[in-house]
Design a protein around this motif. Structure first.
Motif, mmCIF file in Angstrom:
data_model
loop_
_atom_site.group_PDB
_atom_site.id
_atom_site.type_symbol
_atom_site.label_atom_id
_atom_site.label_comp_id
_atom_site.label_asym_id
_atom_site.label_seq_id
_atom_site.Cartn_x
_atom_site.Cartn_y
_atom_site.Cartn_z
ATOM 1 N N VAL A 1 19.556 -0.447 5.296
ATOM 2 C CA VAL A 1 18.806 0.089 6.429
ATOM 3 C C VAL A 1 17.427 0.515 5.939
ATOM 4 O O VAL A 1 17.299 1.097 4.862
ATOM 5 N N GLU A 2 16.385 0.202 6.713
ATOM 6 C CA GLU A 2 15.019 0.670 6.433
ATOM 7 C C GLU A 2 14.520 1.410 7.667
ATOM 8 O O GLU A 2 14.541 0.869 8.782
ATOM 9 N N ARG B 1 0.836 -1.208 0.000
ATOM 10 C CA ARG B 1 0.000 0.000 0.000
ATOM 11 C C ARG B 1 0.867 1.254 0.000
ATOM 12 O O ARG B 1 1.849 1.353 0.724
ATOM 13 N N GLU B 2 0.470 2.210 -0.843
ATOM 14 C CA GLU B 2 1.170 3.478 -0.910
ATOM 15 C C GLU B 2 0.198 4.566 -1.348
ATOM 16 O O GLU B 2 -0.467 4.436 -2.384
ATOM 17 N N GLU C 1 5.440 2.070 3.751
ATOM 18 C CA GLU C 1 4.861 2.995 4.723
ATOM 19 C C GLU C 1 5.682 3.027 6.007
ATOM 20 O O GLU C 1 5.647 2.076 6.804
ATOM 21 N N PRO C 2 6.430 4.104 6.247
ATOM 22 C CA PRO C 2 7.284 4.147 7.442
ATOM 23 C C PRO C 2 6.500 4.177 8.746
ATOM 24 O O PRO C 2 7.048 3.838 9.801
ATOM 25 N N GLU C 3 5.228 4.552 8.695
ATOM 26 C CA GLU C 3 4.442 4.597 9.926
ATOM 27 C C GLU C 3 3.942 3.230 10.370
ATOM 28 O O GLU C 3 3.403 3.076 11.479
ATOM 29 N N SER C 4 4.118 2.210 9.564
ATOM 30 C CA SER C 4 3.612 0.881 9.879
ATOM 31 C C SER C 4 4.428 0.212 10.986
ATOM 32 O O SER C 4 5.660 0.332 11.028
ATOM 33 N N HIS D 1 16.242 9.760 4.868
ATOM 34 C CA HIS D 1 15.782 10.787 5.797
ATOM 35 C C HIS D 1 14.419 10.427 6.368
ATOM 36 O O HIS D 1 13.500 10.051 5.651
ATOM 37 N N LEU D 2 14.301 10.559 7.695
ATOM 38 C CA LEU D 2 13.032 10.355 8.403
ATOM 39 C C LEU D 2 13.155 10.979 9.787
ATOM 40 O O LEU D 2 14.241 10.987 10.374
#
Length: 725
Positions: free
Chosen positions: A365-366, A103-104, A412-415, A313-314
């Motif tokens: 890295v993720e 999902r995106e 999705e980095p928020e997952s 970046h995050l």
């Protein structure tokens, strides 16, 4: 295949009449030519004339066609076996399979295949109640495509084309405009095209001569792309195109003057920045600009020789994987993690986070909001480490002694869910997701393999001691019931260059070998990075001979331990792995009955002396620059074409693509011609040129299996393996 023109063939070569049981191979004409090095050294190359950059010389094409005809004749008795192998290989493919959706921006993206078709359909479905990865896979399996939006039906795009590849596609940030890059020759010179996904209307403009790497800006009208040099195919310029404007007016964003660097573009994990990354074998540099207003790019840290880094970046910071020296001045050979502020412009602003470990190589890295996933290597095996905000760590479990594990698509980095892949030589590719907060693990998909029972196969990890005392890891798989008594046939594969690791993943076609009693081995030789960065350093430049020694010593060690009979060993490698095959064939032909060399890089010195050939200048730090005498002299000690000599060679199956831009077709053509001159053995050497393909062979999932079935049949015939599972 186009017929060979008789008058051209007669002028080029002699093909005496011979009985059908002993076909006579083509005999390429010899034409004197001197290759000069800048410091005065010379070499004679009688087959230099086989180089035709335009691929139009009638004499050259006739020679290639004659070699194909000879291969057809040699392979004719094996045609039934080839067809049987092809049927087995294709029979293990679920033809209407689909990928795991991700999902995106409110859509689920996936690719699927249709029964009997060569190419994928790239599609998406809108997110909503009850829609998730498993429900979409179930719908696809039922053939229920209601609500699906097709992005690209590659079968339709490839219709009537001998070769076709979609290298990249990207949807604008507002989900409306599709851009994609395709290649219909195989030379990796792509064309970008556009379509409005709401109306289905194609845009008029196309952009030619590019790399398959495209990125949208936030305005949904501006596309960044990488332009190739038309001769060397090097990635040299980043440009931006605004939809609806002439391509000739596309603005230059960045141009790289150092032709030892590759170039790529991307978006940061949080979508805040557009990035331009350049890297050589020993150095890196990254530029970034706000995706909302990408007019000015800032260098994150200036390039420095022997300092490599990549960054994402995050959460208001850059996370950087680097080998840069620490305060003690020692390089982080196996890489470490550092952080930097969002506006960083130098290494002085970097702060150490995850320290360098000489026993653990950091590969990737993720970044997530609630944790960080690190892909790393230890003891020659991959593993995933999870770093949590409270400072604790955990590892993702594996269940087999030899396996491959890595990060999957995590859009999705928020997952809280980490998706990862797992496979082994016996276990088909599997995608899991792990809830890092709760520990729950879900199986999303295992590659279906009709008729395959993993319980019938055994995988092992063994260590073979090379001649200099270094222990080389080897991954093995065989069918249950195998007896280690020194009578079995062995198929040994390796690569061993560029720091590329050949991990033990499931390979469906290999099952046809295992079912016939063949032991399959992957030798994790120096030149790869399986054992960390030093493993790579010890197999390149003036250490390259270690790569060849490791491969030979693994073969001898496996034979000594009873995994194979001395006269029943096959070896295989492609591209730089084809160089491996050529060097090993010269240095230790008695250890192999048969070899497969696909798109082999075998004319090392001549190619590396020619900066006009694609990739040459990028690779001086891999092979050395032969304009410098020490590297020239060392390359001459192993370059396969230069070391062909009068001796009995193994049977050889050599394959290439006419349009290959990475290893030009003339390298294997010249090599085979020289082998024919001096080979004192009686085993066949066949040379197959795909007249419509490039470095990766024919396009389409079934076409490449036909090629594989052909050389498998050749190998099994030489190994004396019965034509039955």
């Amino acid at each position: 295949m186009r017929p060979v023109l008789p008058f051209l063939l007669a002028a080029l070569m002699t093909m005496p009449n011979a009985p059908a049981s002993a076909p006579t191979p083509p005999d390429a004409a010899r034409k004197p030519h001197t290759v000069k090095a800048p410091f005065g050294a010379t070499r004679e190359d009688d087959y230099f004339w086989l180089r035709d950059d335009d691929r139009k010389d009638p004499a050259v094409l006739a020679y290639l066609e004659a070699e194909n005809a000879y291969t057809d004749t040699v392979m004719a008795p094996l045609k039934p076996l080839q067809e049987k192998l092809y049927g087995e290989i294709v029979g293990r493919i679920k033809q209407d399979d689909s990928s795991v959706p991700y999902r995106e921006r409110g859509w689920w993206y996936y690719s699927r295949f249709e029964t009997g078709k060569d190419y994928p359909v790239h599609a998406r479905r809108r997110d909503g109640a009850g829609i998730d990865a498993l429900s979409i896979q179930a719908a696809n399996a039922r053939g229920d495509f209601a609500g699906e939006q097709v992005l690209l039906d590659v079968n339709a795009l490839a219709a009537d084309k001998g070769y076709f590849s979609v290298g990249d596609y990207a949807v604008s940030q507002d989900n409306r405009i599709l851009a994609w890059a395709d290649d219909d020759i195989g030379r990796r010179q792509y064309t970008i095209r556009f379509r409005d996904l709401e109306t289905g209307q194609a845009f008029a403009e196309t952009i030619e001569g590019v790399s398959p790497n495209i990125v949208w800006a936030d305005d949904n009208r501006t596309l960044f792309y990488v332009e190739n040099d038309p001769e060397t195919l090097l990635t040299v310029r980043v440009k931006k195109h605004v939809l609806g404007t002439p391509v000739a007016q596309d603005a230059l964003v960045y141009e790289e003057d150092d032709d030892s660097f590759y170039m790529g573009i991307g978006r940061s994990r949080d979508d805040r920045f557009i990035t331009i990354g350049v890297e050589s074998t020993v150095s890196s540099e990254l530029r970034y600009a706000p995706a909302a207003d990408p007019r000015a790019f800032t260098v994150l840290a200036p390039r420095q020789r022997d300092v490599e880094y990549d960054a994402d970046h995050l959460d208001g910071r850059w996370v950087i994987r680097t080998n840069a020296p620490g305060a003690d001045g020692k390089a982080a050979t196996n890489f470490k993690l550092v952080t930097a502020p969002s506006d960083a412009t130098s290494r002085a602003q970097w702060t150490d986070w995850l320290a360098h470990d000489p026993a653990v190589f950091l590969e990737d890295v993720e970044l997530f909001d609630g944790f960080t996933a690190v892909a790393e290597r230890s003891g020659g095996l991959e593993r995933l480490r999870l770093l949590k905000p409270d400072g604790s760590q955990q590892y993702v479990d594996a269940d087999e002694p030899a396996y491959s594990m890595g990060l999957s698509v995590n859009a999705e980095p928020e997952s809280p869910w980490l998706r990862y892949s797992y496979t082994s030589l016996a276990t088909p590719a599997t995608t899991y997701e792990l809830n890092v907060a709760t520990g729950e693990r879900r199986l999303l998909k295992q590659q279906p393999v009709p008729g395959y029972d993993p319980a019938q196969y055994v995988t092992e990890r063994v260590w073979i001691t090379a001649r200099d005392g270094v222990k080389v890891p080897v991954s093995l798989v065989y069918r249950k019931g195998f007896v280690k008594d020194g009578t079995a046939p062995l198929f040994q594969y390796a690569y061993g260059s560029y720091g590329i690791s050949m991990d033990p993943g499931f390979n469906g076609p290999v099952v046809s070998l295992l079912d016939r009693g063949v032991v399959y081995a992957i030798a994790h030789i120096r030149g790869g990075q399986e054992m960390g960065r030093q493993w790579y350093e010890d197999g390149k430049l003036l250490n390259k001979q270690n790569t060849f020694n490791d491969f030979i010593d693994v073969t001898r060690g496996l034979v000594q331990q009873g995994y194979a009979a001395p006269g029943r060993v096959a070896a295989s490698g492609g591209s730089a792995g084809g160089l491996l095959m050529g060097a090993v064939a010269n240095q230790s032909p008695q250890d192999y009955r048969v070899m497969v060399a696909q798109v082999p890089f075998v004319d090392v010195v001549t190619t590396m002396l020619d900066a006009s050939i694609p990739l040459t200048t990028n690779e001086y730090d891999e092979w050395g620059n032969p304009e410098q005498k020490p590297f020239y002299d060392y390359m001459l000690t192993y370059s396969p074409y230069d070391n062909v000599k009068a001796q009995d060679y193994p049977a050889l199956f050599v394959g290439t693509g006419l349009w290959d831009s990475q290893v030009q077709y003339w390298e294997p053509a010249k090599w085979v011609a020289r082998l024919r001159d001096v080979n004192t053995g009686s085993l066949p050497v066949v040379f197959r040129t795909n007249m419509e393909a490039g470095h990766g062979g024919k396009s389409g999932r079934f076409q490449r299996f036909r090629e594989q079935a052909e050389y498998y049949a050749f190998v099994l015939g030489q190994l004396g393996v019965a034509d039955k599972p």
